[in-house]
Write an enzyme that holds these catalytic residues in place. Sequence first.
Site, PDB file in Angstrom:
ATOM      1  N   ARG A   1       0.835  -1.208   0.000  1.00 32.56           N
ATOM      2  CA  ARG A   1       0.000   0.000   0.000  1.00 32.56           C
ATOM      3  C   ARG A   1       0.865   1.250   0.000  1.00 32.56           C
ATOM      4  O   ARG A   1       1.758   1.391   0.819  1.00 32.56           O
ATOM      5  CB  ARG A   1      -0.889   0.014   1.242  1.00 32.56           C
ATOM      6  CG  ARG A   1      -1.473  -1.324   1.583  1.00 32.56           C
ATOM      7  CD  ARG A   1      -2.173  -1.322   2.933  1.00 32.56           C
ATOM      8  NE  ARG A   1      -3.313  -0.412   2.973  1.00 32.56           N
ATOM      9  CZ  ARG A   1      -3.971  -0.117   4.081  1.00 32.56           C
ATOM     10  NH1 ARG A   1      -3.601  -0.627   5.236  1.00 32.56           N
ATOM     11  NH2 ARG A   1      -4.998   0.706   4.036  1.00 32.56           N
TER      12      ARG A   1
ATOM     13  N   MET B   1      -2.476   6.389  -6.093  1.00 27.05           N
ATOM     14  CA  MET B   1      -1.605   5.223  -6.232  1.00 27.05           C
ATOM     15  C   MET B   1      -2.332   3.981  -5.725  1.00 27.05           C
ATOM     16  O   MET B   1      -2.897   3.998  -4.644  1.00 27.05           O
ATOM     17  CB  MET B   1      -0.314   5.453  -5.451  1.00 27.05           C
ATOM     18  CG  MET B   1       0.550   6.498  -6.142  1.00 27.05           C
ATOM     19  SD  MET B   1       1.875   7.122  -5.132  1.00 27.05           S
ATOM     20  CE  MET B   1       1.066   8.438  -4.265  1.00 27.05           C
TER      21      MET B   1
ATOM     22  N   ARG C   1      -7.566   8.095   9.240  1.00 30.50           N
ATOM     23  CA  ARG C   1      -6.950   9.402   8.955  1.00 30.50           C
ATOM     24  C   ARG C   1      -7.988  10.473   9.223  1.00 30.50           C
ATOM     25  O   ARG C   1      -9.182  10.172   9.298  1.00 30.50           O
ATOM     26  CB  ARG C   1      -6.479   9.489   7.502  1.00 30.50           C
ATOM     27  CG  ARG C   1      -7.618   9.368   6.529  1.00 30.50           C
ATOM     28  CD  ARG C   1      -7.128   9.411   5.087  1.00 30.50           C
ATOM     29  NE  ARG C   1      -8.194   8.968   4.212  1.00 30.50           N
ATOM     30  CZ  ARG C   1      -8.012   8.394   3.037  1.00 30.50           C
ATOM     31  NH1 ARG C   1      -6.803   8.202   2.575  1.00 30.50           N
ATOM     32  NH2 ARG C   1      -9.022   8.038   2.300  1.00 30.50           N
TER      33      ARG C   1
ATOM     34  N   SER D   1       2.579  48.977  -2.924  1.00 24.73           N
ATOM     35  CA  SER D   1       1.709  47.825  -3.087  1.00 24.73           C
ATOM     36  C   SER D   1       2.402  46.896  -4.080  1.00 24.73           C
ATOM     37  O   SER D   1       2.722  47.308  -5.197  1.00 24.73           O
ATOM     38  CB  SER D   1       0.346  48.274  -3.609  1.00 24.73           C
ATOM     39  OG  SER D   1      -0.477  47.158  -3.792  1.00 24.73           O
TER      40      SER D   1
HETATM   41  P1  ADP Z   1      -6.021   3.833  -0.673  1.00 24.97           P
HETATM   42  O1  ADP Z   1      -4.873   4.658  -0.215  1.00 24.97           O
HETATM   43  O2  ADP Z   1      -6.333   3.998  -2.109  1.00 24.97           O
HETATM   44  O3  ADP Z   1      -7.186   3.938   0.241  1.00 24.97           O
HETATM   45  P2  ADP Z   1      -5.316   1.412   0.692  1.00 24.97           P
HETATM   46  O4  ADP Z   1      -3.866   1.117   0.827  1.00 24.97           O
HETATM   47  O5  ADP Z   1      -5.986   1.957   1.875  1.00 24.97           O
HETATM   48  O6  ADP Z   1      -5.538   2.315  -0.591  1.00 24.97           O
HETATM   49  O7  ADP Z   1      -5.995   0.060   0.256  1.00 24.97           O
HETATM   50  C1  ADP Z   1      -7.287   0.023  -0.228  1.00 24.97           C
HETATM   51  C2  ADP Z   1      -8.060  -1.054   0.428  1.00 24.97           C
HETATM   52  O8  ADP Z   1      -7.447  -2.313   0.277  1.00 24.97           O
HETATM   53  C3  ADP Z   1      -8.227  -0.917   1.931  1.00 24.97           C
HETATM   54  O9  ADP Z   1      -9.244  -0.068   2.260  1.00 24.97           O
HETATM   55  C4  ADP Z   1      -8.563  -2.329   2.332  1.00 24.97           C
HETATM   56  O10 ADP Z   1      -9.929  -2.566   2.127  1.00 24.97           O
HETATM   57  C5  ADP Z   1      -7.763  -3.144   1.372  1.00 24.97           C
HETATM   58  N1  ADP Z   1      -6.542  -3.605   2.031  1.00 24.97           N
HETATM   59  C6  ADP Z   1      -5.332  -3.048   2.055  1.00 24.97           C
HETATM   60  N2  ADP Z   1      -4.477  -3.762   2.793  1.00 24.97           N
HETATM   61  C7  ADP Z   1      -5.160  -4.825   3.237  1.00 24.97           C
HETATM   62  C8  ADP Z   1      -4.840  -5.935   4.069  1.00 24.97           C
HETATM   63  N3  ADP Z   1      -3.638  -6.088   4.584  1.00 24.97           N
HETATM   64  N4  ADP Z   1      -5.807  -6.828   4.315  1.00 24.97           N
HETATM   65  C9  ADP Z   1      -7.035  -6.677   3.790  1.00 24.97           C
HETATM   66  N5  ADP Z   1      -7.409  -5.660   3.016  1.00 24.97           N
HETATM   67  C10 ADP Z   1      -6.487  -4.736   2.743  1.00 24.97           C
HETATM   68 MG    MG Z   2      -7.276   3.503   2.085  1.00 29.80          MG
END
Ligand code: ADP
Ligand code: MG
Length: 873
Positions: free
Chosen positions: A92, A103, A336, A763
């Site tokens: 991620r 991304m 967040r 100004s």
């Molecule tokens: P974005 O920044 O676009 O929100 P994320 O990194 O939060 O992307 O990932 C999007 C989604 O992928 C998350 O909201 C979650 O539902 C799923 N996800 C990400 N990592 C995991 C994980 N380790 N296990 C299960 N689902 C995941």
């Molecule tokens: Mg997310």
Amino acid sequence: MAKWVYLFKEGKADMKNLLGGKGANLAEMTNLGLPIPQGFTVTTEACTDYYNSGKKITDEIKGQIFDALKILEEQQGKRFGDTENPLLVSVRSGARASMPGMMDTILNLGLTDAAVEGFAKKTGNPRFAYDSYRRFIQMFSDVVMEISKAKFERVLDEIKEKKGVKFDTELTADDLKDVIVQFKALYKAEKGTDFPQEPTEQLIEAVTAVFRSWDNPRAIYYRRMNDIPGDWGTAVNVQAMVFGNMGDTSGTGVAFTRNPSTGEAKIYGEYLINAQGEDVVAGIRTPQPITKLEQDMPAVYVEFMRIATLLENHYKDMQDMEFTIEDKKLYFLQTRNGKRTAPAALQIACDLVDEGKITKEQAISRIEAKSLDQLLHPGFDVAALKAAKPVGKALPASPGAAAGKVYFTAEDAKKNHEKGERVVLVRLETSPEDIEGMHAAEGILTVRGGMTSHAAVVARGMGTACVSGCGEINIDEEAKYFTIAGQTVKEGDYISLDGSTGNIYIGDIPTVEAAISGNFDRIMTWADEIRTLKVRTNADTPADAANAVKFGAEGIGLCRTEHMFFDAERIPKIRKMILSKTVEAREEALNELIPFQKSDFKGLYEVMEGRPVTIRFLDPPLHEFVPTEEDDIVALAKDMGLSVEEVKATCDSLHEFNPMMGHRGCRLAVTYPEIAKMQTRAVMEAAIEVKKEKGFDIIPEIMIPLVGEKRELKFVKDVVVETAEAVKKEKGSDIEYHIGTMIEIPRAALLANEIAEEAEFFSFGTNDLTQMTFGFSRDDAGKFLDAYYTNKIYESDPFARLDQDGVGQLVQMAAEKGRATRPNIKLGICGEHGGDPSTVEFCHKVGLNYVSCSPFRVPIARLAAAQAVLNNK
Ligand code: ADP
Ligand code: MG
Ligand code: MG
């Protein structure tokens, strides 16, 4: 050795710069003891290092990634690539500031042909195992290998059709095996190699892809829109997977602790049963409201609410959370501070202050100044809205009123917006590629997608009206039309959207202006208590000035007098002045203009009720006023007793090769002092009369533009003083007045100490100062600046955001030099930049007395000025 990788338990919320927002908050939640799938973060510094090393991840960093992976394997009791119990991870991205949709995340990484069999056996759920693998192949191919997602969707659709099912959840394990075979074949056809079967290779490729995506065009565009520097880089989070797609006791969702559209203090969100990752936001199936979870899985709901409340209280702000339920066990995947509309931001800030959770100062510093813009723009005319009949209704995804012509692609929306049209973007669903078109649109309408869909989230961030998920629409994006309620809407037809109710109308519903009241007024009052910088407005008409006063303007910082000459009644007179051959003839023509100028100034003085008004003398090159239409030329010739040829010849003679640096500004008054005389007389008479008639204490401020030399200013000033004194004498008035100059030529900034001997105020005209410092013109720079952004030479438009490094140095130097000569000199800025929050902070820091900006940006500047005080305590 530098530390490039942090386990979640090694981080904290305040390490955002290093770990990115997502990583820092995952660490914080881990340390709060919340249920977070464990993992590690590769730092933003590693991203910077990747670019510095010629787009390579060094062995040292790879080594640290594999070390962290080993620890994760031990924690989880699973091994990467294991054929019996494989560890799967997500990869991620996460920058310091959240960049929604910029991304993409990769899920289920670590699956291979061999591992998927082990996974199927271990979970006792082959269907689920194959579903996870096909998702992984699709995501990895799309995000890492840049093979279009649509190609995979097509394969999936074909198989669904063949099997006669509607949703992917209805496919069996064997169907999914089939999908995998076809997906891998597609991969091989596209790439010429087999789908990678080595999990560590998958991982490094994925991390590289995240780093690479930091510099994709969408990310660069988003950064420019949001003032995010390119050298921040993004972090990468590698996290053990949990699975929401394990069956009907699993699911995934997103939720906000308060309503992000209105600010209402109530949980708000959606989830999907038996789904993974982005399924909720992609609008593939329609999600359930979060409150339904209370019935579906009561224990999970209680736990969810406990943690949501805990997080909001911990961060003392509205949270945007992502969660997954794996067989009735709840996991949090992200939190967040949630993005919100401006009305919601104000509501939440006021509520949190009232709940005693934050101070007024904290409330002020949290509201994004630029977002106030949303509140200042029109809503629908109430009567017109009532009279109109909606043709459909969908989700009120982002509030606001929008009316414009329908376009079906982001490019068409952008192109026609640039032509000056109001446009509404209509899409099946939006994706990150659409961002520029979304930005250009007054409003966005989508057929698919929920309240947390891409369209909804991005529109709320931009303050653009959005209605999403309108399933009643039948859309043909290629043929460029849609039908709703039996009516057909084609490209270029007008529709209107009400983002607050979700109503859709055919036709162009008129809109009305906004006012400051309620929460808005409360926050602005707090801001006014804090700020030290004054806020004025740039206004040329009483109507604009009145509007600005309503928004809190404390004076006029720039009245552009040339705007008063374009009126149909006046333009012939100014043309006559320009074409006059002798001083006498010119004076005669100018005398005819005095009553007009005087009444303009009186109007402004009356509206401003004694607040300071800076009037800038004529600035543009004269050729801007001369006629170009044959009819006008003939009329002018007749009026002046000249031949048409003579008029044409004089007009031609005014042509300049580089008018920006030509005969304009105070140079006009140097060659034609009678112009300055006329304007001085009009200013002084207007001030004296309004003072007498209304009792306002008026001190006219006369501003001489485009000065580069003290003697030049002195020359014009002498003309002004002589006339002003004569008027005072005639009228028996002892009115005070000030004469100052614009600092907009670099030479003026360099010699500001000398110029201050003659000027009572400066100004900063940062539009001209920017063009002359950069050496490119505002009107032409658009043609090449895009290439500068893509090549990371400049990161933002210097005409929108003051170039503090270069132009800012001139401003600061001139301010210091001016003050050295004349300690009580008044300093302001009147360029377009005056309403840009980062520029406002700069002006505060260098000690200007005021900023002046367009009426609609006055509240933004007031808030930004308060934030500048708080940031620089
Ligand atoms: P974005 O920044 O676009 O929100 P994320 O990194 O939060 O992307 O990932 C999007 C989604 O992928 C998350 O909201 C979650 O539902 C799923 N996800 C990400 N990592 C995991 C994980 N380790 N296990 C299960 N689902 C995941
Ligand atoms: Mg997310
Ligand atoms: Mg200028």
